[in-house]
Design a protein around this motif. Structure first.
Motif, short mmCIF file in Angstrom:
data_model
loop_
_atom_site.label_atom_id
_atom_site.label_comp_id
_atom_site.label_asym_id
_atom_site.label_seq_id
_atom_site.Cartn_x
_atom_site.Cartn_y
_atom_site.Cartn_z
N VAL A 241 0.84 -1.21 0.00
CA VAL A 241 0.00 0.00 0.00
C VAL A 241 0.87 1.25 0.00
O VAL A 241 0.61 2.22 -0.75
N ARG A 242 1.93 1.26 0.83
CA ARG A 242 2.82 2.43 0.86
C ARG A 242 3.51 2.63 -0.48
O ARG A 242 3.63 3.76 -0.97
N GLN A 243 3.96 1.54 -1.10
CA GLN A 243 4.64 1.67 -2.40
C GLN A 243 3.68 2.17 -3.47
O GLN A 243 4.06 2.99 -4.32
N THR A 244 2.43 1.70 -3.45
CA THR A 244 1.43 2.18 -4.42
C THR A 244 1.18 3.67 -4.25
O THR A 244 1.08 4.42 -5.24
N GLN A 248 1.92 6.71 -6.98
CA GLN A 248 0.92 7.68 -7.39
C GLN A 248 1.43 9.11 -7.18
O GLN A 248 1.23 9.98 -8.05
N ARG A 249 2.07 9.34 -6.05
CA ARG A 249 2.62 10.69 -5.80
C ARG A 249 3.71 11.03 -6.80
O ARG A 249 3.78 12.17 -7.30
N TYR A 250 4.55 10.06 -7.14
CA TYR A 250 5.63 10.31 -8.10
C TYR A 250 5.06 10.61 -9.48
O TYR A 250 5.50 11.57 -10.15
N VAL A 251 4.08 9.83 -9.92
CA VAL A 251 3.46 10.05 -11.23
C VAL A 251 2.77 11.41 -11.27
O VAL A 251 2.86 12.15 -12.27
N GLU A 272 10.63 7.29 -17.44
CA GLU A 272 11.43 6.41 -16.59
C GLU A 272 10.63 5.15 -16.25
O GLU A 272 9.40 5.20 -16.14
N ASP A 273 11.35 4.08 -16.09
CA ASP A 273 10.72 2.81 -15.74
C ASP A 273 10.42 2.80 -14.25
O ASP A 273 11.33 2.85 -13.42
N LEU A 274 9.12 2.74 -13.92
CA LEU A 274 8.74 2.77 -12.50
C LEU A 274 9.21 1.52 -11.76
O LEU A 274 9.44 1.57 -10.55
N ASN A 275 9.35 0.40 -12.48
CA ASN A 275 9.78 -0.82 -11.80
C ASN A 275 11.23 -0.74 -11.33
O ASN A 275 11.62 -1.46 -10.41
N LYS A 276 12.03 0.12 -11.99
CA LYS A 276 13.40 0.32 -11.53
C LYS A 276 13.45 1.26 -10.33
O LYS A 276 14.28 1.09 -9.43
N LEU A 277 12.57 2.25 -10.34
CA LEU A 277 12.53 3.18 -9.21
C LEU A 277 11.87 2.55 -7.99
O LEU A 277 12.30 2.78 -6.85
#
Length: 322
Positions: A241-244, A248-251, A272-277
């Motif tokens: 939940v925290r990562q989601t 959302q905040r980053y996007v 940028e690839d979100l899976n890498k971040l």
């Protein structure tokens, strides 16, 4: 879309055991488990007749700490020797001893999976030494359900995979009815011995406290372990939940920055690839918690059975004293 595993018909509808095989299993389990916590295991031999699995003989496995014996070669040699003396030598399953109903485990399920995928009619027999010593002969036959076999074939024990296969602790194993068969001559001999031997069984024996105590101790240990697994899974859910939320905040921030840059006539920021971040969080496997839940359910059923029997005996003793 959730997959549905068809309820395939089992190749056998019941198991028939000869008295000789039962006595050999009882003797081996009590000798192996006397005074220690060893688990006795062995092979079952017999044949399939129509929808009936007939178990006519058995032999024990070598002890695991004896490294000088190749277990596979040992079994093949035993079956060859039995074939020479005209004894049923077809491998139809295996047996294992248990202590106060404790038998459900990962190695047992995995072993039975290998048996059923190589020998379709194979079963696992569970013999409870402690309950039998208290006067309750406990010998049960189990097979893996189609859902459990599909789960092991895919090798994924994540919550989503188990939900898609509709696997739970209630449908890991299915019990197969078991019947013990003796020859007519053996039945006649047992009837004569029963008439000659005076009955010394105390049907009002209240010595089930030790068995109940063992069940309750094991139940508390498994409940504590299951609670720790539940805490781990809750932590995983909170982390997801925290990562989601962080994604959302980053996007949202990137969209605002690109809008500001577009207003100034500047090119947007590179994708940028979100899976890498935000690296995906590993899902904790759910197989062991499911096995623990199944073992807790088995303990609860055994405790309910013993409590009902003990209460009935107490009421009968109270009536006799009055």
């Amino acid at each position: 879309m959730m997959r549905r595993i068809p309820e395939q018909e089992t190749p056998i509808d019941h198991v028939q055991m000869d008295g000789l095989a039962v006595m050999k299993i009882v003797k081996h389990c009590h000798e192996e488990c006397a005074g220690n916590l060893e688990v006795a295991q062995g092979a079952l031999l017999g044949l399939v007749v129509d929808n009936r699995l007939e178990i006519t003989n058995c032999f024990p496995f070598p002890k695991t700490y004896d490294e000088s014996i190749d277990e596979e070669e040992y079994q093949l040699d035993m079956m060859r020797r039995l074939r020479r003396v005209n004894v049923d030598h077809y491998h139809v399953g295996w047996y294992q001893s248990s202590d106060v109903g404790s038998f459900l485990s990962g190695p047992l399920l995995e072993s039975q999976y290998h048996y059923q995928t190589s020998i379709e009619e194979s079963v696992v027999l569970i013999y409870d030494t402690q309950k039998t010593e208290r006067g309750f002969l406990t010998l049960k036959a189990y097979r893996l359900t189609p859902q459990a076999i599909a789960m092991y074939k895919e090798g994924e024990f994540t919550p989503d995979a188990m939900r898609a296969l509709k696997v739970s602790y209630e449908n890991l194993l299915t019990e197969v009815p078991l019947v013990i068969r003796n020859s007519p001559l053996t039945n006649i001999l047992m009837s004569e011995l029963d008439d000659m031997t005076p009955s010394s069984v105390n049907f009002l024996d209240l010595s089930t406290n030790s068995v109940l105590e063992g069940h309750l101790r094991s139940l508390m240990e498994h409940v504590d372990d299951l609670n720790q697994e539940a805490i781990k899974f809750n932590r995983y859910q909170h982390a997801v939940v925290r990562q989601t939320q962080d994604k959302q905040r980053y996007v949202h921030k990137r969209m605002q920055d690109n809008a500001a840059r577009a207003a100034k006539g500047e090119p947007p920021l590179p994708e940028e690839d979100l899976n890498k971040l935000f690296r995906p969080i590993l899902v904790p496997p759910r197989l062991m918690p499911m096995i623990m839940a199944g073992q807790i359910d088995a303990y609860s059923q055994h405790i309910s059975q013993f409590c009902s029997q003990s209460l009935a005996k107490l009421y009968m003793m109270q009536s006799l004293q009055e």
